[in-house]
Scaffold this motif. Structure first.
Motif, PDB file in Angstrom:
ATOM      1  N   UNK A 149      12.292 110.504  44.417  1.00 45.59           N
ATOM      2  CA  UNK A 149      12.543 110.829  45.817  1.00 45.59           C
ATOM      3  C   UNK A 149      13.131 109.607  46.504  1.00 45.59           C
ATOM      4  N   UNK A 150      14.052 109.824  47.448  1.00 47.11           N
ATOM      5  CA  UNK A 150      14.576 108.730  48.254  1.00 47.11           C
ATOM      6  C   UNK A 150      14.515 109.136  49.723  1.00 47.11           C
ATOM      7  N   UNK A 151      14.093 108.194  50.566  1.00 44.22           N
ATOM      8  CA  UNK A 151      14.077 108.366  52.016  1.00 44.22           C
ATOM      9  C   UNK A 151      15.241 107.557  52.568  1.00 44.22           C
ATOM     10  N   UNK A 152      16.177 108.217  53.241  1.00 48.02           N
ATOM     11  CA  UNK A 152      17.378 107.560  53.746  1.00 48.02           C
ATOM     12  C   UNK A 152      17.306 107.450  55.262  1.00 48.02           C
ATOM     13  N   UNK A 153      17.379 106.230  55.765  1.00 47.13           N
ATOM     14  CA  UNK A 153      17.496 105.951  57.199  1.00 47.13           C
ATOM     15  C   UNK A 153      18.618 104.925  57.340  1.00 47.13           C
ATOM     16  N   UNK A 154      19.843 105.380  57.602  1.00 52.37           N
ATOM     17  CA  UNK A 154      20.986 104.478  57.505  1.00 52.37           C
ATOM     18  C   UNK A 154      22.066 104.875  58.506  1.00 52.37           C
ATOM     19  N   UNK A 155      22.780 103.869  59.012  1.00 53.08           N
ATOM     20  CA  UNK A 155      23.918 104.095  59.887  1.00 53.08           C
ATOM     21  C   UNK A 155      23.897 103.322  61.190  1.00 53.08           C
ATOM     22  N   UNK A 156      22.754 102.742  61.551  1.00 50.28           N
ATOM     23  CA  UNK A 156      22.670 102.013  62.833  1.00 50.28           C
ATOM     24  C   UNK A 156      23.691 100.883  62.897  1.00 50.28           C
ATOM     25  N   UNK A 157      23.833 100.120  61.828  1.00 47.86           N
ATOM     26  CA  UNK A 157      24.749  98.978  61.873  1.00 47.86           C
ATOM     27  C   UNK A 157      26.215  99.397  61.846  1.00 47.86           C
ATOM     28  N   UNK A 158      26.495 100.631  61.440  1.00 46.14           N
ATOM     29  CA  UNK A 158      27.866 101.134  61.477  1.00 46.14           C
ATOM     30  C   UNK A 158      28.281 101.547  62.880  1.00 46.14           C
TER      31      UNK A 158
ATOM     32  N   UNK B 157      18.291  96.494  53.320  1.00 42.07           N
ATOM     33  CA  UNK B 157      18.858  95.157  53.501  1.00 42.07           C
ATOM     34  C   UNK B 157      19.139  94.976  54.990  1.00 42.07           C
ATOM     35  N   UNK B 158      18.516  93.985  55.596  1.00 38.47           N
ATOM     36  CA  UNK B 158      18.746  93.711  57.001  1.00 38.47           C
ATOM     37  C   UNK B 158      20.210  93.426  57.294  1.00 38.47           C
ATOM     38  N   UNK B 159      20.772  94.129  58.282  1.00 43.52           N
ATOM     39  CA  UNK B 159      22.166  93.945  58.652  1.00 43.52           C
ATOM     40  C   UNK B 159      23.155  94.759  57.844  1.00 43.52           C
ATOM     41  N   UNK B 160      22.689  95.413  56.776  1.00 44.74           N
ATOM     42  CA  UNK B 160      23.576  96.153  55.885  1.00 44.74           C
ATOM     43  C   UNK B 160      24.192  97.356  56.589  1.00 44.74           C
ATOM     44  N   UNK B 161      25.431  97.662  56.221  1.00 47.77           N
ATOM     45  CA  UNK B 161      26.115  98.833  56.759  1.00 47.77           C
ATOM     46  C   UNK B 161      26.299  99.870  55.666  1.00 47.77           C
ATOM     47  N   UNK B 162      26.308 101.124  56.045  1.00 45.67           N
ATOM     48  CA  UNK B 162      26.519 102.188  55.076  1.00 45.67           C
ATOM     49  C   UNK B 162      27.962 102.233  54.578  1.00 45.67           C
ATOM     50  N   UNK B 163      28.920 102.024  55.468  1.00 49.86           N
ATOM     51  CA  UNK B 163      30.309 102.338  55.179  1.00 49.86           C
ATOM     52  C   UNK B 163      31.174 101.154  54.786  1.00 49.86           C
ATOM     53  N   UNK B 164      30.818  99.955  55.178  1.00 50.16           N
ATOM     54  CA  UNK B 164      31.680  98.796  54.918  1.00 50.16           C
ATOM     55  C   UNK B 164      30.857  97.615  54.419  1.00 50.16           C
ATOM     56  N   UNK B 165      31.488  96.808  53.574  1.00 46.33           N
ATOM     57  CA  UNK B 165      30.850  95.594  53.070  1.00 46.33           C
ATOM     58  C   UNK B 165      30.718  94.572  54.193  1.00 46.33           C
ATOM     59  N   UNK B 166      29.785  93.647  54.004  1.00 51.29           N
ATOM     60  CA  UNK B 166      29.602  92.538  54.933  1.00 51.29           C
ATOM     61  C   UNK B 166      29.417  91.263  54.128  1.00 51.29           C
ATOM     62  N   UNK B 167      30.110  90.172  54.493  1.00 52.41           N
ATOM     63  CA  UNK B 167      29.925  88.921  53.753  1.00 52.41           C
ATOM     64  C   UNK B 167      28.521  88.358  53.894  1.00 52.41           C
TER      65      UNK B 167
END
Length: 409
Positions: free
Chosen positions: A283-292, A251-261
């Motif tokens: 299998x899952x490929x995880x690339x997450x955390x940039x927006x946090x 999801x574009x703009x999504x954060x791993x740790x906090x919700x976003x309106x």
């Protein structure tokens, strides 16, 4: 810096899934997810992306027909369609729906009626999803399908997926059976209510899910060209004789740790719905955390430890379901003025070091090493930069797809 709370996956958004029992012929083989996206709440249109219809919804001034084009990642002999009212505040009524091979634009070939518990009409309560009845339909890998929904009653704000990188079409009135597509004069580059297609096939053995933010979502790739890295991974798997489905849960703009309106439920919360509960995911490929960690999240920028703890939680949840987990390093952000700061990049470096060396992931794919500029490792190579310093172009998404070893999946 204020500590961010990491929500437990046990508190994940729970969706009640309702569907009619599949006929006996459709249950001999397991269901495998062959296409999917991640749902998010209605949000305003952005000035740099085509208008979306999520806040206004459909049928505000009379009946409307919505047609959406998707590309399956594996072949099928039967399928069922998943529709979501996860973020709706009122029941969603779909008066009728069809599925068909897609033609050019909004044109279709030989539409077939979809039913829900044997009925043409479906009512989906707020916070829930609905599966269609199984549809006997043979398709090949990479075939495009058109899913058409007709609404008579106002829907209210729509559960949707913002950055589809693909066109959806809207027509006033009832055009469910229109195969020419000429009535569908309004377009949007988002998907609405449609969140998955699940298939049965003698060759479909499992699904790979890609989880993350806009770089998984494919922002920066050519709209309508199916050039996200997940699309190109699917093409590689088909060419190598591996009949796996591929699902894009970015999801574009999504954060791993906090919700976003605007950009949806936190990754730790939605991981259950968007990955763990998808049929056939192995299998899952995880690339997450940039927006946090990005500069724009001040004063709520996450620390490296908070992001690493988030990764650990995702890994534990996947392993508990018997799902293999591949970690992808976070790519350069120096060219993106709103995201980059020396402090943010220091966090990115610490997270990447942990991904590469901790052994927490079953496998690691080093996207950062592939796309960074040798003379300035904090920046993207110009030939892979879509122009904003953070998102890849088609060539960039292709090169990271090429880096994934199919044998690790």
């Amino acid at each position: 810096m204020r500590k961010l709370a990491i929500p437990a996956l046990t508190a994940a958004l729970a969706l009640t899934l309702t569907a009619a029992p599949a006929p006996a012929h459709a249950t001999r083989r397991p269901w495998v997810t062959a296409w999917g996206n991640a749902a998010q709440p209605a949000t305003p249109s952005t000035p740099w992306y085509r208008p979306n219809w999520s806040q206004e919804g459909f049928a505000r001034q009379g009946p409307e027909t919505l047609r959406q084009i998707i590309r399956l990642t594996t072949g099928a002999t039967a399928m069922r369609v998943r529709l979501s009212n996860a973020y709706g505040t009122a029941p969603l009524t779909i008066d009728a729906a069809t599925i068909a091979q897609a033609g050019q634009g909004a044109a279709t070939h030989r539409p077939r009626a979809m039913t829900f518990a044997g009925q043409q009409r479906a009512v989906i309560p707020p916070g829930q999803e609905r599966l269609s009845d199984p549809i006997p339909l043979s398709v090949r890998p990479l075939d495009k399908l058109a899913v058409t929904l007709r609404f008579t009653n106002p829907t209210g704000p729509a559960t949707f997926h913002h950055f589809a990188q693909a066109a959806s079409y809207r027509a006033r009135g009832d055009h469910l059976a229109d195969t020419t597509g000429s009535a569908f004069t309004d377009t949007s580059n988002s998907w609405y209510y449609l969140t998955g297609v699940e298939v049965t096939s003698p060759r479909a053995t499992g699904t790979v899910a890609a989880f993350g933010d806009s770089l998984t979502d494919g922002v920066g790739s050519t709209v309508g060209a199916d050039n996200r890295y997940t699309d190109q991974l699917a093409e590689r798997l088909i060419a190598s004789g591996n009949p796996w489905g591929v699902v894009n849960a970015g999801i574009g703009g999504n954060r791993m740790l906090t919700d976003s309106p605007e950009y949806g439920t936190a990754g730790l919360t939605r991981f259950r719905r968007d990955v763990l509960e998808r049929p056939g995911v192995r299998t899952v490929i995880i690339m997450d955390g940039i927006n946090d960690l990005a500069e724009w999240n001040k004063p709520r920028q996450a620390t490296a430890r908070q992001i690493i703890d988030g990764h650990k939680e995702l890994i534990r949840a996947a392993h508990a379901r018997g799902i293999k987990v591949i970690g992808a390093t976070l790519m350069p952000i120096k060219g993106a003025a709103l995201a980059y700061s020396p402090a943010a990049d220091a966090v990115r470096d610490q997270v990447n070091h942990w991904i590469r060396t901790s052994g927490a992931y079953d496998h690691v794919v080093d996207f950062d090493a592939i796309v960074r500029r040798p003379a300035d490792p904090d920046s993207l190579r110009p030939e892979y930069d879509s122009g904003d310093g953070i998102h890849l172009n088609d060539d960039g998404y292709d090169v990271i797809a090429q880096a994934i070893d199919p044998h690790t999946l």
